[in-house]
Design an enzyme around this catalytic site. Structure first.
Site, mmCIF file in Angstrom:
data_model
loop_
_atom_site.group_PDB
_atom_site.id
_atom_site.type_symbol
_atom_site.label_atom_id
_atom_site.label_comp_id
_atom_site.label_asym_id
_atom_site.label_seq_id
_atom_site.Cartn_x
_atom_site.Cartn_y
_atom_site.Cartn_z
ATOM 1 N N THR A 12 -3.620 -2.043 -3.486
ATOM 2 C CA THR A 12 -3.169 -2.042 -4.883
ATOM 3 C C THR A 12 -2.250 -3.217 -5.181
ATOM 4 O OG1 THR A 12 -1.821 -0.793 -6.475
ATOM 5 C CG2 THR A 12 -1.308 -0.485 -4.170
ATOM 6 N N ASP A 13 -2.172 -3.609 -6.451
ATOM 7 C CA ASP A 13 -1.219 -4.653 -6.829
ATOM 8 C C ASP A 13 0.220 -4.149 -6.835
ATOM 9 O OD1 ASP A 13 -1.342 -3.027 -9.085
ATOM 10 O OD2 ASP A 13 -1.702 -4.658 -10.508
ATOM 11 N N GLU A 14 0.410 -2.826 -6.736
ATOM 12 C CA GLU A 14 1.762 -2.288 -6.779
ATOM 13 C C GLU A 14 2.590 -2.664 -5.549
ATOM 14 O OE1 GLU A 14 2.485 1.593 -8.383
ATOM 15 O OE2 GLU A 14 0.467 1.709 -9.216
ATOM 16 N N LYS A 51 1.458 1.989 0.778
ATOM 17 C CA LYS A 51 0.295 1.106 0.735
ATOM 18 C C LYS A 51 0.638 -0.263 1.316
ATOM 19 C CE LYS A 51 -3.315 1.555 -0.680
ATOM 20 N NZ LYS A 51 -4.564 1.977 0.031
ATOM 21 N N TYR A 93 4.822 5.545 -3.015
ATOM 22 C CA TYR A 93 3.391 5.234 -2.979
ATOM 23 C C TYR A 93 3.152 3.781 -2.611
ATOM 24 C CZ TYR A 93 -1.001 3.472 -4.864
ATOM 25 O OH TYR A 93 -2.188 2.802 -5.027
#
Length: 352
Positions: A133-135, A163, A159
């Site tokens: 994810t870009d998060e 990741k 989260y």
């Protein structure tokens, strides 16, 4: 090819499974734990395909994963299995640590054992594709800044931290053991079969029921939105044409403020579902501002020029065309939504 997909009953995973079975001739094995977010009804249209297999298993269950690898003999693994809801990670981070970090470690080790035993030709062509994810990059502060493949990691939530950790493990297994890996980091996905707790389906379904449309803070948070079927095409491009050891950012070139997303959904519903619930004069009247999420990042935006330049992928959907398709899909598939909302999709798979 024989492709093993972890988390193939989830939102992005099921879109990828459907794409591969409908648009390619590859054989697919879907390995999914079937947590609350795994929904086999999302795969009903392809479940009887002779090129499709399903195994219910936890990626942290090394024995079952190893046995599945030995029996299926995949040429590639596409790893999507993950806990992915930020609010849930704030309320209960343990599951995110277990699945996203410990589970990825267990999968990497099972894969390494399997890959090491392959003959030279198959070993060279094998790929482990980790979907992230870009998060993991955290927050963007400048209005013109974009996440690139070399942006430093600065995760903000349990989260995104879990990741980020899984990304680091995957890279380490390539550097240390030579496992042929690829990593992709994507922006916010949306489209059909999205779990109703996520922003876009939540707004659609709440509006149809005359419920408040909760918007965090002032709604000015900016996200880059990627239509899930565009993402599936990109993932296939990467696993078949990507360079081993490389990272590719996948974005939709569609930056939108959360409030604008909600307002656009309301406008589409005015057109596509004009018969409103009792007491609702205008869908926009349901917009309600709520206390902001802890550690809420203000802006995400991806520079997807590398995947376009090197692999020739560009999104086919604009935000306007993709969102219209999405709203229409939910209007046409309210039974699928009801099965998720009342939990019957889980009871049915357990034989209850």
């Amino acid at each position: 090819m024989r492709i093993l997909i972890t988390g193939g009953a989830g939102f992005i995973g099921s879109a990828l499974v459907r794409y591969l079975l409908n648009e390619t001739s590859h054989e697919i094995l879907n390995l999914d734990k079937l947590t609350y977010a795994g929904n086999l009804e999302s795969l009903a249209g392809v479940a009887d395909n002779p090129r499709y297999q399903f195994v219910q298993a936890d990626i942290a269950d090394s024995a079952t994963v190893s046995r599945t690898l030995d029996e299926f003999q995949p040429d590639a693994i596409m790893h999507l299995a993950a806990e992915s809801h930020v609010d849930r990670s704030i309320d209960g981070p343990a599951a995110f640590i277990q699945t996203n970090i410990v589970g990825t470690y267990a999968l990497l080790e099972a894969t390494r054992t399997y890959w090491s035993a392959l003959d030279g030709r198959r070993q060279n062509s094998f790929r482990f594709h980790h979907i992230s994810t870009d998060e993991v990059y955290g927050d963007l502060h400048g209005v013109n800044d974009l996440f690139t493949e070399t942006t430093p990691y600065a995760p903000s939530s349990p989260y995104s931290a879990s990741k980020a950790a899984s990304d680091h493990l995957v890279r380490a297994w390539q550097r240390t053991y030579g496992l042929p890996v690829l990593i992709t980091n994507c922006s916010n996905n949306y489209g059909p079969y999205h779990f109703p707790e996520k922003l876009i389906p939540l707004m659609i379904l709440n509006a149809l029921e005359g419920k408040p449309l909760p918007v965090y803070g002032n709604g000015q948070q900016i996200r880059d939105w990627l239509y899930v079927e565009d993402h599936a095409r990109a993932l296939f491009k990467v696993v078949t044409e990507g360079q081993v050891g490389e990272t590719y950012n996948i974005g939709g070139h569609n930056e939108q403020k959360n409030l604008h997303v909600v307002e656009t959904i309301c406008s589409l519903l005015e057109e596509l579902a004009p018969q409103k619930p009792s007491g609702v004069a205008c869908y926009r009247d349901l917009i309600t501002y709520v206390k902001d999420r802890p550690g809420h990042d203000l802006r995400y935006a991806i520079d997807a020029s590398k995947v376009e330049r090197e692999l020739g992928w560009v999104p086919e959907e604009t935000f306007e065309t993709g969102l219209r398709k999405t709203v229409q899909w939910y209007l046409n598939n309210l039974e699928w939504c009801r099965h998720v909302q009342d939990g019957s999709y889980q009871r049915e798979r357990l034989g209850a």
